[in-house]
Structure formats: structure tokens, C-alpha cells
Design an enzyme around this catalytic site. Structure first.
Site, PDB file in Angstrom:
ATOM      1  N   PHE A  16     -34.562 -44.718 -47.322  1.00 49.05           N
ATOM      2  CA  PHE A  16     -34.529 -43.393 -46.670  1.00 49.05           C
ATOM      3  C   PHE A  16     -33.476 -42.471 -47.300  1.00 49.05           C
ATOM      4  CE2 PHE A  16     -32.324 -41.371 -42.827  1.00 49.05           C
ATOM      5  CZ  PHE A  16     -32.960 -40.145 -42.988  1.00 49.05           C
ATOM      6  N   ILE A  17     -32.201 -42.823 -47.163  1.00 46.38           N
ATOM      7  CA  ILE A  17     -31.158 -41.897 -47.649  1.00 46.38           C
ATOM      8  C   ILE A  17     -31.135 -41.905 -49.173  1.00 46.38           C
ATOM      9  CG2 ILE A  17     -28.712 -41.280 -47.552  1.00 46.38           C
ATOM     10  CD1 ILE A  17     -28.571 -42.853 -44.884  1.00 46.38           C
ATOM     11  N   GLU A  88     -29.468 -53.831 -45.910  1.00 46.73           N
ATOM     12  CA  GLU A  88     -30.300 -53.974 -44.720  1.00 46.73           C
ATOM     13  C   GLU A  88     -29.638 -53.061 -43.688  1.00 46.73           C
ATOM     14  OE1 GLU A  88     -33.085 -55.610 -44.095  1.00 46.73           O
ATOM     15  OE2 GLU A  88     -33.234 -56.440 -46.115  1.00 46.73           O
ATOM     16  N   SER A  89     -30.445 -52.227 -43.001  1.00 48.26           N
ATOM     17  CA  SER A  89     -29.809 -51.128 -42.269  1.00 48.26           C
ATOM     18  C   SER A  89     -30.182 -51.009 -40.789  1.00 48.26           C
ATOM     19  CB  SER A  89     -30.147 -49.806 -42.978  1.00 48.26           C
ATOM     20  OG  SER A  89     -31.523 -49.510 -42.811  1.00 48.26           O
ATOM     21  N   THR A 138     -21.118 -46.769 -43.013  1.00 48.91           N
ATOM     22  CA  THR A 138     -21.554 -46.220 -41.725  1.00 48.91           C
ATOM     23  C   THR A 138     -20.384 -46.084 -40.750  1.00 48.91           C
ATOM     24  OG1 THR A 138     -22.830 -46.850 -39.763  1.00 48.91           O
ATOM     25  CG2 THR A 138     -22.180 -48.626 -41.182  1.00 48.91           C
ATOM     26  N   ASP A 139     -20.579 -45.221 -39.748  1.00 48.45           N
ATOM     27  CA  ASP A 139     -19.559 -45.110 -38.689  1.00 48.45           C
ATOM     28  C   ASP A 139     -19.583 -46.323 -37.751  1.00 48.45           C
ATOM     29  OD1 ASP A 139     -21.974 -44.587 -37.383  1.00 48.45           O
ATOM     30  OD2 ASP A 139     -21.339 -42.689 -36.486  1.00 48.45           O
ATOM     31  N   GLU A 140     -20.641 -47.150 -37.851  1.00 47.58           N
ATOM     32  CA  GLU A 140     -20.763 -48.264 -36.900  1.00 47.58           C
ATOM     33  C   GLU A 140     -19.675 -49.320 -37.092  1.00 47.58           C
ATOM     34  OE1 GLU A 140     -24.722 -49.486 -35.963  1.00 47.58           O
ATOM     35  OE2 GLU A 140     -25.573 -47.590 -36.622  1.00 47.58           O
ATOM     36  N   TYR A 164     -25.198 -56.114 -38.090  1.00 50.00           N
ATOM     37  CA  TYR A 164     -25.291 -55.065 -39.116  1.00 50.00           C
ATOM     38  C   TYR A 164     -23.917 -54.452 -39.369  1.00 50.00           C
ATOM     39  CZ  TYR A 164     -25.890 -50.291 -40.903  1.00 50.00           C
ATOM     40  OH  TYR A 164     -25.755 -49.124 -41.629  1.00 50.00           O
ATOM     41  N   LYS A 168     -21.546 -54.539 -42.780  1.00 52.48           N
ATOM     42  CA  LYS A 168     -21.095 -53.331 -43.481  1.00 52.48           C
ATOM     43  C   LYS A 168     -19.569 -53.281 -43.514  1.00 52.48           C
ATOM     44  CE  LYS A 168     -23.185 -50.332 -44.982  1.00 52.48           C
ATOM     45  NZ  LYS A 168     -23.825 -50.130 -46.332  1.00 52.48           N
ATOM     46  N   ASP A 295     -32.298 -53.105 -22.485  1.00 53.70           N
ATOM     47  CA  ASP A 295     -31.319 -52.578 -23.441  1.00 53.70           C
ATOM     48  C   ASP A 295     -31.187 -53.491 -24.661  1.00 53.70           C
ATOM     49  OD1 ASP A 295     -29.479 -50.803 -24.393  1.00 53.70           O
ATOM     50  OD2 ASP A 295     -28.039 -51.054 -22.752  1.00 53.70           O
TER      51      ASP A 295
HETATM   52  P1  NAD Z   1     -32.968 -48.124 -45.702  1.00 48.38           P
HETATM   53  O1  NAD Z   1     -33.099 -49.402 -44.948  1.00 48.38           O
HETATM   54  O2  NAD Z   1     -33.940 -47.024 -45.439  1.00 48.38           O
HETATM   55  O3  NAD Z   1     -33.034 -48.408 -47.279  1.00 48.38           O
HETATM   56  C1  NAD Z   1     -32.359 -49.472 -47.869  1.00 48.38           C
HETATM   57  C2  NAD Z   1     -32.873 -49.607 -49.306  1.00 48.38           C
HETATM   58  O4  NAD Z   1     -32.154 -50.701 -49.923  1.00 48.38           O
HETATM   59  C3  NAD Z   1     -34.352 -49.939 -49.399  1.00 48.38           C
HETATM   60  O5  NAD Z   1     -34.953 -49.149 -50.391  1.00 48.38           O
HETATM   61  C4  NAD Z   1     -34.379 -51.411 -49.791  1.00 48.38           C
HETATM   62  O6  NAD Z   1     -35.519 -51.789 -50.538  1.00 48.38           O
HETATM   63  C5  NAD Z   1     -33.101 -51.521 -50.609  1.00 48.38           C
HETATM   64  N1  NAD Z   1     -32.564 -52.904 -50.646  1.00 48.38           N
HETATM   65  C6  NAD Z   1     -32.401 -53.751 -49.603  1.00 48.38           C
HETATM   66  N2  NAD Z   1     -31.914 -54.936 -50.040  1.00 48.38           N
HETATM   67  C7  NAD Z   1     -31.745 -54.810 -51.391  1.00 48.38           C
HETATM   68  C8  NAD Z   1     -31.254 -55.680 -52.397  1.00 48.38           C
HETATM   69  N3  NAD Z   1     -30.856 -56.927 -52.116  1.00 48.38           N
HETATM   70  N4  NAD Z   1     -31.219 -55.224 -53.674  1.00 48.38           N
HETATM   71  C9  NAD Z   1     -31.633 -53.968 -53.972  1.00 48.38           C
HETATM   72  N5  NAD Z   1     -32.118 -53.102 -53.055  1.00 48.38           N
HETATM   73  C10 NAD Z   1     -32.167 -53.524 -51.780  1.00 48.38           C
HETATM   74  O7  NAD Z   1     -31.487 -47.648 -45.449  1.00 48.38           O
HETATM   75  P2  NAD Z   1     -30.896 -46.177 -45.294  1.00 48.38           P
HETATM   76  O8  NAD Z   1     -31.031 -45.752 -43.890  1.00 48.38           O
HETATM   77  O9  NAD Z   1     -31.437 -45.329 -46.370  1.00 48.38           O
HETATM   78  O10 NAD Z   1     -29.345 -46.460 -45.558  1.00 48.38           O
HETATM   79  C11 NAD Z   1     -28.803 -46.430 -46.879  1.00 48.38           C
HETATM   80  C12 NAD Z   1     -27.334 -46.753 -46.821  1.00 48.38           C
HETATM   81  O11 NAD Z   1     -26.674 -45.821 -45.983  1.00 48.38           O
HETATM   82  C13 NAD Z   1     -27.037 -48.128 -46.232  1.00 48.38           C
HETATM   83  O12 NAD Z   1     -25.961 -48.682 -46.942  1.00 48.38           O
HETATM   84  C14 NAD Z   1     -26.646 -47.831 -44.791  1.00 48.38           C
HETATM   85  O13 NAD Z   1     -25.753 -48.814 -44.299  1.00 48.38           O
HETATM   86  C15 NAD Z   1     -25.956 -46.494 -44.950  1.00 48.38           C
HETATM   87  N6  NAD Z   1     -25.994 -45.612 -43.785  1.00 48.38           N
HETATM   88  C16 NAD Z   1     -27.169 -45.354 -43.132  1.00 48.38           C
HETATM   89  C17 NAD Z   1     -27.181 -44.476 -42.051  1.00 48.38           C
HETATM   90  C18 NAD Z   1     -28.467 -44.126 -41.337  1.00 48.38           C
HETATM   91  O14 NAD Z   1     -28.429 -43.424 -40.329  1.00 48.38           O
HETATM   92  N7  NAD Z   1     -29.635 -44.543 -41.823  1.00 48.38           N
HETATM   93  C19 NAD Z   1     -26.001 -43.875 -41.628  1.00 48.38           C
HETATM   94  C20 NAD Z   1     -24.796 -44.170 -42.308  1.00 48.38           C
HETATM   95  C21 NAD Z   1     -24.830 -45.028 -43.395  1.00 48.38           C
HETATM   96  P1  TYD Z   2     -31.265 -46.435 -34.324  1.00 55.20           P
HETATM   97  O1  TYD Z   2     -32.114 -45.331 -34.859  1.00 55.20           O
HETATM   98  O2  TYD Z   2     -31.763 -47.835 -34.434  1.00 55.20           O
HETATM   99  O3  TYD Z   2     -29.819 -46.269 -34.998  1.00 55.20           O
HETATM  100  P2  TYD Z   2     -28.417 -47.026 -34.652  1.00 55.20           P
HETATM  101  O4  TYD Z   2     -28.676 -48.160 -33.745  1.00 55.20           O
HETATM  102  O5  TYD Z   2     -27.995 -47.457 -36.003  1.00 55.20           O
HETATM  103  O6  TYD Z   2     -27.545 -45.965 -34.053  1.00 55.20           O
HETATM  104  O7  TYD Z   2     -30.982 -46.144 -32.780  1.00 55.20           O
HETATM  105  C1  TYD Z   2     -30.365 -44.943 -32.356  1.00 55.20           C
HETATM  106  C2  TYD Z   2     -30.139 -45.053 -30.868  1.00 55.20           C
HETATM  107  O8  TYD Z   2     -31.417 -45.071 -30.213  1.00 55.20           O
HETATM  108  C3  TYD Z   2     -29.435 -46.324 -30.438  1.00 55.20           C
HETATM  109  O9  TYD Z   2     -28.561 -46.020 -29.347  1.00 55.20           O
HETATM  110  C4  TYD Z   2     -30.556 -47.222 -29.956  1.00 55.20           C
HETATM  111  C5  TYD Z   2     -31.580 -46.246 -29.407  1.00 55.20           C
HETATM  112  N1  TYD Z   2     -33.004 -46.660 -29.520  1.00 55.20           N
HETATM  113  C6  TYD Z   2     -33.821 -46.613 -28.377  1.00 55.20           C
HETATM  114  O10 TYD Z   2     -33.382 -46.241 -27.285  1.00 55.20           O
HETATM  115  N2  TYD Z   2     -35.132 -46.991 -28.520  1.00 55.20           N
HETATM  116  C7  TYD Z   2     -35.647 -47.415 -29.702  1.00 55.20           C
HETATM  117  O11 TYD Z   2     -36.861 -47.766 -29.757  1.00 55.20           O
HETATM  118  C8  TYD Z   2     -34.805 -47.428 -30.861  1.00 55.20           C
HETATM  119  C9  TYD Z   2     -35.331 -47.873 -32.201  1.00 55.20           C
HETATM  120  C10 TYD Z   2     -33.485 -47.033 -30.718  1.00 55.20           C
END
Ligand code: NAD
Ligand code: TYD
Length: 362
Positions: A16-17, A88-89, A138-140, A164, A168, A295
């Protein structure tokens, strides 16, 4: 000494990102990208379809845990920067099966740091100074806030609560150690929840958009009062570019959208947007689909980011509001049904069954 190229190595750039970042980078800079991605369920080459035939982007299907592959890519492409997204995210998946999180997020980051260090230490002095390893986190890692607590800053103590977040946090500690011990020019960013195009529909916002569109129930965990800070994904990309450009090595930067919202507010806003863009008289208002369900285990109550350091030091601010970004995101999912069909494979349906079947409506 062999010259560095202007190329950057991105990991996880089909997710995604990562894919938003790759598209943003190709559009806004003149330099090339080598994109190492394992193409797990979350990685999707379709996200990069508009780059087909573009010689500035090369997708390499491979694993960040594969030290030989990483070393060979560094040798071959001589990148000046590594931007590490691969992970893994998804928190819910980490609760059901944490193994992959430890492997990719911890072992994979370790492998990447080791190979980056070996590569970087062979460079001449000037190039060693300009090289960057940007670790995307991540902020988590900071754990959960109470309603009145101050937002997370870069000095907030780590207190990860989910597998997760713990994986991280471990990777952040390794990144920090490689700077302090070896001098590898690492910078870490800790960002809040992203949303926008190409997000896999296991996460809150795309899941709710698609369920609302299809008249399915909208499963809100617990009482829906959990709070997240939301950032439109291209604002995260611009923050990463600012950090690469002007960030100080060894530092961490918190990135956030200044948009704290309760989950229930987010889901209601999605319902209203889908009602507006796809009126469905027979269904009634989509808000009627909201169902409170069991939950999440260990569910963090609130995340909030104090992004003043990146604002003051690097002049970065989000360009998009939450309301504007959500409208763009809902419109994108409604307009891109073939992308949606492509990601909702049998494996996706298995996950949805597994995660939601046991959640009892409250
Ligand atoms: P995502 O799950 O959408 O994408 C992860 C990507 O990594 C995928 O393309 C997957 O194929 C690849 N990948 C997984 N395992 C791999 C491996 N062993 N070798 C090579 N590639 C591999 O994740 P995202 O939401 O795009 O997040 C990207 C980064 O940003 C992550 O490090 C996540 O922790 C961080 N992040 C995400 C969020 C969010 O809201 N999504 C917020 C803050 C930080
Ligand atoms: P998510 O998108 O999984 O991000 P994160 O857990 O990394 O913050 O979830 C965002 C918030 O939404 C989290 O508080 C969990 C909640 N949530 C639901 O209430 N229902 C759902 O089906 C999902 C996937 C998340």
C-alpha cells in the site's frame, strides 16, 4: 572506489504505502527505483501498472530475509539510499499468526541492515556520508494513550502491545543500534494510520467502504470509541521525501495527520459518502449496517502523534484534510472495481471468514 548511482532501493514497494511512494517518487524526481518485494498477499504488481514499460522502475520479486539476494542487488545497482517499507502490517493477522511478523519485520530488517552495513562500509568517505537507510515504522510502537494523555513524541517510551507493534519496535531498536554502533546513516520515521488508494481491504477504511457499497454489515470492534490519527498516504510519501532530503541521521521523526477520529466517526463518515456517491434507496442509509462486534484482543485505545519535530525542523505539513482525503479515497474504491476484484481472491475471503466469523455481534 565504485561510484554510487542515483538509484534508490525500496523494499515492500508493491504494498500500500510502498507503491504510493514509488509512484510519487517517479513522478517527482528524476531518479530510478529498484523495488524488492516478496509479493505476499499484501503485495500487488497491479498497484504499479502505470509504470509498465517505464525503465526507471524495476520490480524484483524476492525476500528481504535473503541476504545473498540483497547483497547482489546492492552490488549491482549501487543505490545511494534504501527506503525500507517491507513488513507484515496487519494487527489482526499478527494476533492470529505472529510468526511471519517476527520473520519479516525482525529477521528481515536485521538482514537488510547487515547487508546495508557491508555495502556502505566499502564506500569512500564522501559517499558514506551521503548514504541513507530510511526505516519506515509506526506509531504503534508507543502503545496506547488515555483520552487526556499527550500525543506521542519522539521521546515517548516504547510500549508495544500487539505482536505487530512488538515486531516493529524490535526492528526500530535494531535500526537505532546500527547507527549508534556502526555509524550506518539510519533515520527512522514513526507514522500514524495511513489511508488512500491501493490499501488492502483488510484494514478499517477500505474494508468499510467495500462492505458499505455491497450492503454488508460493518463490523466495528468493541464500542467503536478507539481513536486513531489518520494521514492521507501521499502526505506520508512527501514526509519521507523531506526526511530523505533534509533529515538528520540517527534521528527519528514522528509523522501524523493531526486528525484524531474515533472509529465510529470514521465508519459513519464512510457510510454518508457512499450514500452520496452510490445512492441505494432500497438499502436505506448505510449507517444501518454498522454492527458492534467482539473487540480485538489487547486493542489499543488511542494513538495520537505530535508531529512538531518534522514540522519545525523540515518544514513538512500534511497537505490533505481528513474529510478531503476520505472523499478521494471512497471515490477511488468506487472507481477501481477491477483492482478490488483482483485483490479479493480466495485467500482474502478465507481471511475475512477467519477474522469475522467468530466475532459475535454485541
Ligand atoms: P502492506 O502490508 O500493504 O505492504 C507490505 C509490503 O511488503 C507488501 O508489498 C509485501 O509483499 C511486502 N513484503 C512482506 N514481506 C516481505 C519480505 N519478507 N520481503 C520483501 N517484501 C515483503 O504494508 P503498508 O501498509 O504499505 O506498510 C508499509 C510500511 O509502513 C510497513 O513497514 C508498516 O509497518 C509501516 N506503516 C504502515 C502504516 C499504515 O497505516 N499502513 C502506518 C505507519 C507505518
Ligand atoms: P486497522 O485498519 O487494522 O489499523 P490499526 O489496527 O493498525 O490501527 O484498524 C483501525 C482501527 O479500526 C482499529 O482500532 C481497529 C478498528 N477496526 C474495526 O473496528 N473493525 C474492523 O473490521 C477493522 C479491520 C478494524
Amino acid at each position: 572506489m565504485t561510484k554510487l548511482t542515483n538509484t534508490i532501493l525500496v523494499t515492500g514497494g508493491a504494498g500500500f504505502i510502498g507503491s504510493n511512494f514509488v509512484l510519487h517518487w517517479i513522478q517527482n524526481t528524476g531518479t530510478d527505483i529498484v523495488n524488492l518485494d516478496l509479493l505476499t498477499y499484501a503485495g500487488n504488481p497491479d498497484n504499479l501498472a502505470t509504470l509498465k514499460g517505464n525503465s526507471r522502475h524495476q520490480l524484483v520479486h524476492g525476500d528481504i530475509c535473503n541476504a545473498e539476494l540483497v547483497a547482489a542487488l546492492l552490488r549491482e545497482h549501487r543505490p545511494r539510499t534504501i527506503v525500507h517499507f517491507a513488513a507484515e502490517s496487519h494487527v489482526d493477522r499478527s494476533i492470529v499468526s505472529p510468526d511471519a511478523f517476527i520473520r519479516t519485520n525482525v529477521q528481515g530488517t536485521f538482514t537488510l541492515l547487515e547487508q546495508a552495513k557491508a555495502y556502505w562500509s566499502e564506500l569512500d568517505e564522501a559517499r558514506r556520508r551521503t548514504f541513507r537507510f530510511l526505516h519506515v515504522s509506526t506509531d504503534e510502537v508507543y502503545g496506547s494513550l488515555g483520552t487526556q494523555d499527550r500525543a506521542f513524541s519522539e521521546t515517548t517510551a516504547y510500549a508495544p502491545n500487539s505482536p505487530y507493534a512488538a515486531s516493529k519496535a524490535a526492528s526500530d531498536h535494531l535500526a537505532r543500534a546500527y547507527f549508534h554502533t556502526y555509524g550506518l546513516p539510519v533515520i527512522t520515521t514513526n507514522c500514524s494510520n495511513n489511508y488512500g488508494p491501493f490499501q488492502f481491504p483488510e484494514k478499517l477504511i477500505p474494508l468499510m467502504i467495500l462492505n458499505a457499497l455491497e450492503g454488508k454489515r460493518l463490523p466495528v470492534y468493541g464500542d467503536g470509541g478507539n481513536v486513531r490519527d489518520w494521514l492521507f498516504v501521499t502526505d506520508h510519501c512527501s514526509a519521507i521525501s523531506a526526511v530523505l532530503d533534509r533529515g538528520r541521521i540517527g534521528e527519528t521523526y514522528n509523522i501524523g495527520g493531526n486528525s484524531e477520529r474515533k472509529n465510529l466517526e470514521v465508519v459513519r463518515a464512510i457510510c454518508d459518502l457512499v450514500d452520496e456517491m452510490r445512492p441505494e434507496g432500497a438499502l436505506g442509509p448505510r449507517r444501518r449496517l454498522i454492527t458492534f462486534v467482539t473487540d480485538r484482543l489487547g486493542h489499543d485505545r488511542r494513538y495520537a502523534i505530535d508531529a512538531s519535530k518534522i514540522g519545525n525542523e523540515l518544514g513538512w505539513r500534511p497537505a490533505e484534510t481528513f474529510e478531503g482525503g476520505l472523499r478521494r479515497t471512497v471515490a477511488w474504491y468506487l472507481e477501481n472495481s477491477s483492482w478490488v476484484d483482483g485483490v479479493r481472491t480466495g485467500a482474502y475471503r478465507d481471511w475475512i471468514r477467519r477474522n469475522y466469523q467468530e466475532r459475535i455481534p454485541q
